[in-house]
Design a protein around this motif. Structure first.
Motif, PDB file in Angstrom:
ATOM      1  N   GLN A 134      17.928  -2.663 -28.782  1.00  0.00           N
ATOM      2  CA  GLN A 134      19.091  -1.896 -27.907  1.00  0.00           C
ATOM      3  C   GLN A 134      19.638  -2.837 -26.706  1.00  0.00           C
ATOM      4  O   GLN A 134      20.613  -3.017 -26.419  1.00  0.00           O
ATOM      5  CB  GLN A 134      18.757  -0.490 -27.453  1.00  0.00           C
ATOM      6  CG  GLN A 134      18.764   0.667 -28.432  1.00  0.00           C
ATOM      7  CD  GLN A 134      18.266   1.872 -28.020  1.00  0.00           C
ATOM      8  OE1 GLN A 134      17.169   2.055 -27.458  1.00  0.00           O
ATOM      9  NE2 GLN A 134      19.114   3.084 -28.359  1.00  0.00           N
ATOM     10  N   ILE A 135      18.373  -3.449 -25.935  1.00  0.00           N
ATOM     11  CA  ILE A 135      18.677  -3.952 -24.989  1.00  0.00           C
ATOM     12  C   ILE A 135      19.320  -5.393 -25.324  1.00  0.00           C
ATOM     13  O   ILE A 135      20.264  -6.047 -24.789  1.00  0.00           O
ATOM     14  CB  ILE A 135      17.350  -4.522 -24.123  1.00  0.00           C
ATOM     15  CG1 ILE A 135      16.666  -3.122 -23.423  1.00  0.00           C
ATOM     16  CG2 ILE A 135      17.532  -5.743 -23.056  1.00  0.00           C
ATOM     17  CD1 ILE A 135      15.518  -3.273 -22.997  1.00  0.00           C
ATOM     18  N   ARG A 136      18.847  -5.993 -26.397  1.00  0.00           N
ATOM     19  CA  ARG A 136      19.453  -7.281 -26.957  1.00  0.00           C
ATOM     20  C   ARG A 136      20.725  -7.056 -27.442  1.00  0.00           C
ATOM     21  O   ARG A 136      21.627  -7.907 -26.969  1.00  0.00           O
ATOM     22  CB  ARG A 136      18.497  -7.699 -28.146  1.00  0.00           C
ATOM     23  CG  ARG A 136      18.749  -9.185 -28.667  1.00  0.00           C
ATOM     24  CD  ARG A 136      17.942  -9.538 -29.774  1.00  0.00           C
ATOM     25  NE  ARG A 136      18.272  -8.777 -30.925  1.00  0.00           N
ATOM     26  CZ  ARG A 136      19.518  -9.203 -31.596  1.00  0.00           C
ATOM     27  NH1 ARG A 136      20.175 -10.065 -31.282  1.00  0.00           N
ATOM     28  NH2 ARG A 136      19.866  -8.625 -32.676  1.00  0.00           N
ATOM     29  N   ARG A 137      21.161  -5.891 -28.032  1.00  0.00           N
ATOM     30  CA  ARG A 137      22.582  -5.700 -28.468  1.00  0.00           C
ATOM     31  C   ARG A 137      23.533  -5.605 -27.278  1.00  0.00           C
ATOM     32  O   ARG A 137      24.671  -6.114 -27.284  1.00  0.00           O
ATOM     33  CB  ARG A 137      22.631  -4.544 -29.372  1.00  0.00           C
ATOM     34  CG  ARG A 137      22.073  -4.869 -30.744  1.00  0.00           C
ATOM     35  CD  ARG A 137      22.666  -3.877 -31.583  1.00  0.00           C
ATOM     36  NE  ARG A 137      22.229  -2.345 -31.288  1.00  0.00           N
ATOM     37  CZ  ARG A 137      21.040  -1.810 -31.835  1.00  0.00           C
ATOM     38  NH1 ARG A 137      20.479  -2.255 -32.603  1.00  0.00           N
ATOM     39  NH2 ARG A 137      21.003  -0.497 -31.273  1.00  0.00           N
ATOM     40  N   LEU A 138      22.998  -4.707 -26.120  1.00  0.00           N
ATOM     41  CA  LEU A 138      23.735  -4.659 -25.000  1.00  0.00           C
ATOM     42  C   LEU A 138      23.952  -5.941 -24.341  1.00  0.00           C
ATOM     43  O   LEU A 138      25.224  -6.106 -23.786  1.00  0.00           O
ATOM     44  CB  LEU A 138      23.009  -3.631 -24.189  1.00  0.00           C
ATOM     45  CG  LEU A 138      23.313  -2.214 -24.595  1.00  0.00           C
ATOM     46  CD1 LEU A 138      22.365  -1.237 -23.818  1.00  0.00           C
ATOM     47  CD2 LEU A 138      24.666  -1.623 -24.356  1.00  0.00           C
ATOM     48  N   ALA A 139      23.143  -6.728 -24.292  1.00  0.00           N
ATOM     49  CA  ALA A 139      23.213  -8.058 -23.481  1.00  0.00           C
ATOM     50  C   ALA A 139      23.919  -8.889 -24.109  1.00  0.00           C
ATOM     51  O   ALA A 139      24.850  -9.539 -23.571  1.00  0.00           O
ATOM     52  CB  ALA A 139      21.655  -8.627 -23.535  1.00  0.00           C
ATOM     53  N   PHE A 140      24.558  -8.915 -25.314  1.00  0.00           N
ATOM     54  CA  PHE A 140      25.480  -9.733 -26.065  1.00  0.00           C
ATOM     55  C   PHE A 140      26.732  -9.072 -26.188  1.00  0.00           C
ATOM     56  O   PHE A 140      27.937  -9.575 -26.162  1.00  0.00           O
ATOM     57  CB  PHE A 140      25.042  -9.718 -27.853  1.00  0.00           C
ATOM     58  CG  PHE A 140      24.076 -10.983 -27.918  1.00  0.00           C
ATOM     59  CD1 PHE A 140      24.263 -12.353 -27.471  1.00  0.00           C
ATOM     60  CD2 PHE A 140      22.849 -10.737 -28.401  1.00  0.00           C
ATOM     61  CE1 PHE A 140      23.311 -13.329 -27.833  1.00  0.00           C
ATOM     62  CE2 PHE A 140      21.799 -11.566 -28.417  1.00  0.00           C
ATOM     63  CZ  PHE A 140      22.046 -12.851 -28.020  1.00  0.00           C
ATOM     64  N   SER A 141      27.028  -7.745 -25.822  1.00  0.00           N
ATOM     65  CA  SER A 141      28.312  -7.245 -25.839  1.00  0.00           C
ATOM     66  C   SER A 141      28.728  -6.702 -24.528  1.00  0.00           C
ATOM     67  O   SER A 141      29.830  -6.103 -24.402  1.00  0.00           O
ATOM     68  CB  SER A 141      28.089  -5.944 -26.885  1.00  0.00           C
ATOM     69  OG  SER A 141      27.309  -5.175 -26.543  1.00  0.00           O
ATOM     70  N   THR A 142      28.065  -7.102 -23.345  1.00  0.00           N
ATOM     71  CA  THR A 142      28.352  -6.526 -21.973  1.00  0.00           C
ATOM     72  C   THR A 142      28.742  -7.645 -21.045  1.00  0.00           C
ATOM     73  O   THR A 142      28.081  -9.021 -21.171  1.00  0.00           O
ATOM     74  CB  THR A 142      27.249  -5.843 -21.511  1.00  0.00           C
ATOM     75  OG1 THR A 142      26.869  -4.716 -22.401  1.00  0.00           O
ATOM     76  CG2 THR A 142      27.495  -5.031 -20.008  1.00  0.00           C
ATOM     77  N   GLN A 143      29.576  -7.443 -20.294  1.00  0.00           N
ATOM     78  CA  GLN A 143      30.045  -8.479 -19.140  1.00  0.00           C
ATOM     79  C   GLN A 143      28.957  -8.359 -17.927  1.00  0.00           C
ATOM     80  O   GLN A 143      28.736  -6.970 -17.298  1.00  0.00           O
ATOM     81  CB  GLN A 143      31.281  -8.468 -18.532  1.00  0.00           C
ATOM     82  CG  GLN A 143      32.262  -8.865 -19.891  1.00  0.00           C
ATOM     83  CD  GLN A 143      32.118 -10.408 -20.278  1.00  0.00           C
ATOM     84  OE1 GLN A 143      32.073 -11.232 -19.219  1.00  0.00           O
ATOM     85  NE2 GLN A 143      32.034 -10.630 -21.362  1.00  0.00           N
ATOM     86  N   PRO A 144      28.353  -9.400 -17.194  1.00  0.00           N
ATOM     87  CA  PRO A 144      27.654  -9.021 -16.184  1.00  0.00           C
ATOM     88  C   PRO A 144      28.289  -8.892 -14.908  1.00  0.00           C
ATOM     89  O   PRO A 144      29.606  -9.416 -14.890  1.00  0.00           O
ATOM     90  CB  PRO A 144      26.800 -10.372 -16.052  1.00  0.00           C
ATOM     91  CG  PRO A 144      27.627 -11.376 -16.720  1.00  0.00           C
ATOM     92  CD  PRO A 144      28.529 -10.714 -17.893  1.00  0.00           C
ATOM     93  N   PRO A 145      27.869  -8.199 -13.840  1.00  0.00           N
ATOM     94  CA  PRO A 145      26.581  -7.659 -13.816  1.00  0.00           C
ATOM     95  C   PRO A 145      26.599  -6.110 -14.325  1.00  0.00           C
ATOM     96  O   PRO A 145      27.658  -5.541 -14.314  1.00  0.00           O
ATOM     97  CB  PRO A 145      26.278  -7.602 -12.351  1.00  0.00           C
ATOM     98  CG  PRO A 145      27.792  -7.422 -11.616  1.00  0.00           C
ATOM     99  CD  PRO A 145      28.668  -8.160 -12.503  1.00  0.00           C
ATOM    100  N   ALA A 146      25.775  -5.790 -15.063  1.00  0.00           N
ATOM    101  CA  ALA A 146      25.673  -4.500 -15.847  1.00  0.00           C
ATOM    102  C   ALA A 146      24.133  -4.033 -15.828  1.00  0.00           C
ATOM    103  O   ALA A 146      23.080  -4.726 -15.936  1.00  0.00           O
ATOM    104  CB  ALA A 146      26.178  -4.421 -17.023  1.00  0.00           C
ATOM    105  N   ASP A 147      24.034  -2.532 -15.759  1.00  0.00           N
ATOM    106  CA  ASP A 147      22.965  -1.919 -15.805  1.00  0.00           C
ATOM    107  C   ASP A 147      22.633  -1.555 -17.208  1.00  0.00           C
ATOM    108  O   ASP A 147      23.141  -0.527 -17.839  1.00  0.00           O
ATOM    109  CB  ASP A 147      22.745  -0.609 -14.814  1.00  0.00           C
ATOM    110  CG  ASP A 147      21.572   0.005 -14.905  1.00  0.00           C
ATOM    111  OD1 ASP A 147      20.510  -0.179 -15.792  1.00  0.00           O
ATOM    112  OD2 ASP A 147      21.357   0.776 -14.001  1.00  0.00           O
ATOM    113  N   LEU A 148      21.711  -2.238 -18.171  1.00  0.00           N
ATOM    114  CA  LEU A 148      21.879  -1.767 -19.430  1.00  0.00           C
ATOM    115  C   LEU A 148      20.847  -0.749 -19.554  1.00  0.00           C
ATOM    116  O   LEU A 148      21.080   0.040 -20.405  1.00  0.00           O
ATOM    117  CB  LEU A 148      20.957  -3.186 -20.071  1.00  0.00           C
ATOM    118  CG  LEU A 148      21.723  -4.505 -20.079  1.00  0.00           C
ATOM    119  CD1 LEU A 148      21.226  -5.399 -20.755  1.00  0.00           C
ATOM    120  CD2 LEU A 148      23.106  -4.331 -20.312  1.00  0.00           C
TER     121      LEU A 148
END
Length: 394
Positions: A178-192
């Motif tokens: 879940q963390i990995r998928r969110l990291a690829f689909s989210t713009q920083p900065p973001a609380d995953l």
């Protein structure tokens, strides 16, 4: 190892309190403030702000208003700093204090009941309290094919079957995915972590950290108790969940309130009359052991001195953990002339400190007869947390 019997939870207007109790002894009080929740272990997709070459460290924007601090040794898989503005997947190791932002790491750790998974690491490691080469080899064989990366076996893994280890690995691997998928689909900065259901739930964390030894969870909130019981039933867990609806507060169970008051006092008195004084300072914590009503300062005989110190040793370890004291600790035990007696007291204190999940380092007795150790910092002291909660209530 002392068995953790129960977790007693009390819901307040501004906070959620969890008391970890073993055999009637209060081991930890965890305080989760609604207005300022801890971010420890939370994963963020940050943005590198600036690098400080002299310190070999950098500031990272994680979107909370204060930049996080990342040292070179807290990175994983990077030989050189990326350019400013680059996205960085980081995890909070320590909450910020005052004007300081949180301490960050790029070595992401996903914790389960029996393992701590480091996706960017390598090999199988073991808790320092998980002893025995045969048991370590058995655990290594069971987990090395379950994880790609590094994994550390927790103390609770001792004796765990292959089936239990495999069942524990499944949610750990799912959380990393879940963390990995969110990291690829989210713009920083973001609380995953905020986007992963239940990731910051304090009960979930308590079950993960202590579930192998917990027998019972007591909550004074009926809705939470029912929800947790339903979860235990779905998972097939035998852990008892009890709703406390009596006229007295939940923290009257096992005299948790009284034990908290004791932990806020500078001096504790043990059953025999031995007194232990805690004096936290800016640079170190001084602990003084006095025979009190159990005998004179020097004791009636050398045997009495070692008896006093052996009684004080587990109490000192318990109070350091409960009070969440950190840094250099100097203990002034009742004077012992025999090196055999000093070794016996040191072994007793080391055994008691081994129950503490926060790392400690023992240095032993100095030439002046003082005992030295250090305890790692994990957030604010108990007194500071309760003082902040009181101000929030006011």
């Amino acid at each position: 190892m002392n068995r953790v019997d129960r977790l007693i939870c009390q819901v307040l207007p501004h906070a959620f309190l969890m008391a970890l109790v073993s055999g009637g002894r209060l081991l930890e009080l965890q305080l989760v403030r609604r207005d300022r929740p801890s971010r420890v272990e939370s994963v963020f997709l940050g943005r590198l702000e600036r690098v400080m070459p002299d310190l070999d460290a950098a500031f990272v924007d994680i979107g909370i208003g204060r930049s996080g601090f990342l040292r070179a040794e807290d990175r994983a898989g990077i030989d050189d700093w990326p350019p400013p503005g680059a996205p960085l997947l980081v995890q909070v190791r320590h909450d910020g204090e005052g004007d300081k932002g949180p301490r960050l790491s790029m070595d992401i750790a996903v914790t389960g009941r029996y393992v701590v998974y480091h996706p960017l690491g390598a090999g199988v490691g073991f808790s320092r309290r998980l002893e025995g080469e045969a048991e370590r080899d058995r655990l290594r064989r069971h987990v090395e094919d379950l994880f790609e990366g590094g994994v550390v076996m927790r103390t609770a893994a001792a004796g765990a079957s292959a089936e239990l280890l495999k069942a524990d690995a499944a949610p750990v691997l799912e959380r990393w995915e879940q963390i990995r998928r969110l990291a690829f689909s989210t713009q920083p900065p973001a609380d995953l972590s905020a986007r992963i259901p239940g990731d910051r739930d304090p009960i979930n964390r308590a079950l993960r950290d202590h579930g192998a030894s917990l027998e019972e969870i007591i909550l004074d909130d009926r809705t939470m108790a029912r929800s947790l019981q339903d979860k235990m039933d779905r998972l097939g867990e035998k852990l008892r969940v009890r709703w406390h609806n009596g006229p007295m507060p939940a923290f009257d169970i096992d005299d948790v309130s009284g034990q908290i008051d004791t932990a806020l006092a500078p001096r504790i008195v043990l059953e025999s009359g031995v007194e232990v004084l805690f004096e936290p300072g800016e640079t170190l914590i001084a602990v003084d052991v006095d025979s009190g009503s159990a005998g004179g300062r020097q004791g009636r005989a050398p045997r009495r001195a070692v008896e006093v110190n052996l009684e004080a040793a587990p109490a000192i370890a318990q109070q350091l953990r409960l009070r969440n004291l950190a840094g250099a600790v100097v203990v002034d035990f009742v004077t012992m002339r025999s090196s055999y007696d000093r070794d016996k007291v040191q072994a007793a204190l080391a055994e008691a400190l081994a129950e503490d999940p926060v790392p400690t380092q023992i240095y032993g007795f100095t030439r002046l007869g003082h005992f030295e150790l250090t305890r790692a910092r994990r957030g604010a002291t108990l007194a500071a947390q309760l003082e902040a909660l009181q101000k929030a209530d006011d």
